[in-house]
Enzyme design. Sequence first.
Site, PDB file in Angstrom:
ATOM      1  N   GLU A  88      87.999  72.430  -4.431  1.00 31.81           N
ATOM      2  CA  GLU A  88      88.499  73.221  -3.304  1.00 31.81           C
ATOM      3  C   GLU A  88      87.406  74.212  -2.921  1.00 31.81           C
ATOM      4  O   GLU A  88      86.952  74.985  -3.763  1.00 31.81           O
ATOM      5  CB  GLU A  88      89.803  73.927  -3.699  1.00 31.81           C
ATOM      6  CG  GLU A  88      90.943  72.953  -3.930  1.00 31.81           C
ATOM      7  CD  GLU A  88      91.117  71.960  -2.793  1.00 31.81           C
ATOM      8  OE1 GLU A  88      91.115  72.376  -1.622  1.00 31.81           O
ATOM      9  OE2 GLU A  88      91.231  70.751  -3.073  1.00 31.81           O
TER      10      GLU A  88
HETATM   11  N1  LIG Z   1      89.638  76.344  -1.074  1.00 32.73           N
HETATM   12  C1  LIG Z   1      90.133  77.188  -1.944  1.00 32.73           C
HETATM   13  O1  LIG Z   1      91.252  77.055  -2.416  1.00 32.73           O
HETATM   14  C2  LIG Z   1      89.302  78.364  -2.372  1.00 32.73           C
HETATM   15  C3  LIG Z   1      89.900  79.397  -3.079  1.00 32.73           C
HETATM   16  C4  LIG Z   1      89.121  80.480  -3.472  1.00 32.73           C
HETATM   17  C5  LIG Z   1      87.775  80.524  -3.156  1.00 32.73           C
HETATM   18  N2  LIG Z   1      87.225  79.510  -2.457  1.00 32.73           N
HETATM   19  C6  LIG Z   1      85.808  79.557  -2.085  1.00 32.73           C
HETATM   20  O2  LIG Z   1      85.043  80.029  -3.186  1.00 32.73           O
HETATM   21  C7  LIG Z   1      83.889  80.693  -2.732  1.00 32.73           C
HETATM   22  C8  LIG Z   1      83.780  82.038  -3.394  1.00 32.73           C
HETATM   23  O3  LIG Z   1      83.809  81.886  -4.772  1.00 32.73           O
HETATM   24  P1  LIG Z   1      82.500  81.951  -5.661  1.00 32.73           P
HETATM   25  O4  LIG Z   1      81.508  82.872  -5.058  1.00 32.73           O
HETATM   26  O5  LIG Z   1      82.983  82.219  -7.049  1.00 32.73           O
HETATM   27  O6  LIG Z   1      81.952  80.472  -5.547  1.00 32.73           O
HETATM   28  P2  LIG Z   1      80.752  79.814  -6.358  1.00 32.73           P
HETATM   29  O7  LIG Z   1      80.661  78.414  -5.895  1.00 32.73           O
HETATM   30  O8  LIG Z   1      79.536  80.638  -6.322  1.00 32.73           O
HETATM   31  O9  LIG Z   1      81.263  79.847  -7.865  1.00 32.73           O
HETATM   32  C9  LIG Z   1      82.465  79.195  -8.260  1.00 32.73           C
HETATM   33  C10 LIG Z   1      82.379  78.880  -9.729  1.00 32.73           C
HETATM   34  O10 LIG Z   1      81.356  77.922  -9.933  1.00 32.73           O
HETATM   35  C11 LIG Z   1      80.486  78.353 -10.975  1.00 32.73           C
HETATM   36  N3  LIG Z   1      79.175  77.728 -10.769  1.00 32.73           N
HETATM   37  C12 LIG Z   1      78.100  78.217 -10.115  1.00 32.73           C
HETATM   38  N4  LIG Z   1      77.108  77.307 -10.128  1.00 32.73           N
HETATM   39  C13 LIG Z   1      77.563  76.229 -10.812  1.00 32.73           C
HETATM   40  C14 LIG Z   1      77.020  74.955 -11.156  1.00 32.73           C
HETATM   41  N5  LIG Z   1      75.795  74.594 -10.804  1.00 32.73           N
HETATM   42  N6  LIG Z   1      77.784  74.093 -11.852  1.00 32.73           N
HETATM   43  C15 LIG Z   1      79.051  74.425 -12.206  1.00 32.73           C
HETATM   44  N7  LIG Z   1      79.611  75.610 -11.909  1.00 32.73           N
HETATM   45  C16 LIG Z   1      78.885  76.497 -11.224  1.00 32.73           C
HETATM   46  C17 LIG Z   1      80.544  79.862 -10.861  1.00 32.73           C
HETATM   47  O11 LIG Z   1      80.099  80.487 -12.045  1.00 32.73           O
HETATM   48  C18 LIG Z   1      82.015  80.081 -10.595  1.00 32.73           C
HETATM   49  O12 LIG Z   1      82.753  80.003 -11.788  1.00 32.73           O
HETATM   50  C19 LIG Z   1      84.040  80.799  -1.229  1.00 32.73           C
HETATM   51  O13 LIG Z   1      83.289  79.788  -0.634  1.00 32.73           O
HETATM   52  C20 LIG Z   1      85.526  80.558  -1.026  1.00 32.73           C
HETATM   53  O14 LIG Z   1      85.853  80.089   0.246  1.00 32.73           O
HETATM   54  C21 LIG Z   1      87.944  78.426  -2.075  1.00 32.73           C
END
Ligand SMILES: NC(=O)c1ccc[n+]([C@@H]2O[C@H](COP(=O)([O-])OP(=O)(O)OC[C@H]3O[C@@H](n4cnc5c(N)ncnc54)[C@H](O)[C@@H]3O)[C@@H](O)[C@H]2O)c1
Length: 515
Positions: free
Chosen positions: A286
């Site tokens: 997501e």
């Molecule tokens: N669609 C939904 O339901 C939903 C809900 C909440 C947030 N979001 C989205 O999330 C984003 C904000 O959250 P964020 O800043 O935590 O996102 P992010 O993608 O930076 O991080 C999400 C998670 O992924 C991990 N991560 C980072 N690099 C990784 C890798 N290479 N491999 C595996 N895991 C890795 C992070 O540590 C964190 O736990 C926004 O884009 C927002 O729209 C979507």
Amino acid sequence: MRTEFKNEVFVNFKEERNNLAYDAALKKVEAELGEEYPLIIGGERIITDRKVASINPANKAQTIGIVSQANADLAEKAIQTAAATFETWKRTDPSERARYLFRAAAILRRRKHEFSALMTFEAGKTRVEADVETAEAIDFLEFYGREMQRLSLPQPLTIHEEEENELYYIPLGVGVVIPPWNFPLAIMAGMTTAALVTGNTVVLKPASTTPVIAAKFMALLEEVGLPPGVVNYLPGPGGEVGDVLVDHPLTRFISFTGSRDVGLRINERAAKTHPGQKWIKRVVAEMGGKDAIVVDQEADLELAADTITQSAFGFSGQKCSACSRVIVHEDVYDAVLEKVVERASRLIMSNPAEASANLGPVIDEKAYAKILEYIEIGKQEGRLVLGGGTGDPNGYFIEPTIFADVDATARISQEEIFGPVVAFTKARSFDEAIAFANQTDYGLTGAVISRNGANLEKARRDFFVGNLYFNRKCTGALVGTHPFGGFNMSGTDSKAGGRDYLLLFTQAKLVSDRF
Ligand SMILES: NC(=O)c1ccc[n+]([C@@H]2O[C@H](COP(=O)([O-])OP(=O)(O)OC[C@H]3O[C@@H](n4cnc5c(N)ncnc54)[C@H](O)[C@@H]3O)[C@@H](O)[C@H]2O)c1
Ligand SMILES: N[C@@H](CCC=O)C(=O)O
């Protein structure tokens, strides 16, 4: 027999006694800040040399906790532990698994303000936003527990005269759960418990900026007696630890919520089969949004202004569902813009621990710099009509910011900013407004404010988003009521909090017995 699922009621902070109770919880939690948090693998506490401090985004000088960081070897250990635990956990009675969730929900309900207060400190949530999130976490536990009980009942099949046929939903195996920081309790808890209640074991890699809330939830799972190894708490750098977990041949599925870039990277890596891997990995991803509210020519303009203000600036626009584009029919454009500017200029930006705060800081230095960069881009692409500045330099405060007269193809209309910034675009007709709304790679939430039934029907058919709302805000999906997930680059449309969600963590086995 459990009662029917009902959404948790939000706390009314207009009542003074509730504010006082929240203040007391803030004091209690503040007194406990700064503790050390180890990894937890198979129940074993592991303190590592490498540690990261989680800090309060509203007060950079305040440390929330010091968190040990996993490396590749510990990620391997976590996966092996989860794989070994799966052999017993998969055989537990689904009702037993559900009871762990119900117990956790009961404790969460009793200690609601404590969990919410921690989110005020670690994620910068105002008391209203934090309370809504704790309520959502309780809802996920209550809802998924009941859903597992439903899925474990005999499933309807066409009767065959000479056979007894049964279909069972069995677990998949080891799941890697990677949640975002912006709903550090609800989404993290929902993703984790959906995976475990269906009989899988989990390696939980919490978001790097909110690992303490995840640690507290982990402690709650231990408190209700969840066996060691069912959930393994593995904070660590996303890139380094994430890749090891995603690539591992024993990983059966990855449940991810976060940004589009990371989601796509995980999806690509998970598609590669590694030596010793016996399955196609399942990916639930997501991702981001670029959500629009469309205001029709025939609309309640007060309602439009209220919903836009709430959807754009609640939690400083740091929701995947946040309204970052407003597309308004030209006849009412100036009036709507003026009303939103008037409302947004009254919002109080301050430390979210204060009862009067309407919005707090953004999450960290990186987000702060990125949002300010987009504000500079916005100044080239539109007319700055409100905000654009920063607040108390002790935290990452950015003012509610509104740009007018922005082209639908501008960067600030296309790219996810994830901050308190909204772009207004004028449309010549309702059809053009819907076309603009659909003109991004994303497709998560959207709203239409209109009194015109025919136009609402048109939007119902043509507005291409996973969660479409009429005459209300585009944030605030309720578990069970508004199953949540998006189209296109917003993700796999998993519909968290809906009746199909748990199926993503199971495989159906049919047994046909001919006597
Ligand atoms: N669609 C939904 O339901 C939903 C809900 C909440 C947030 N979001 C989205 O999330 C984003 C904000 O959250 P964020 O800043 O935590 O996102 P992010 O993608 O930076 O991080 C999400 C998670 O992924 C991990 N991560 C980072 N690099 C990784 C890798 N290479 N491999 C595996 N895991 C890795 C992070 O540590 C964190 O736990 C926004 O884009 C927002 O729209 C979507
Ligand atoms: N489910 C939440 C958004 C989650 C993403 O950040 C809402 O509906 O506002």
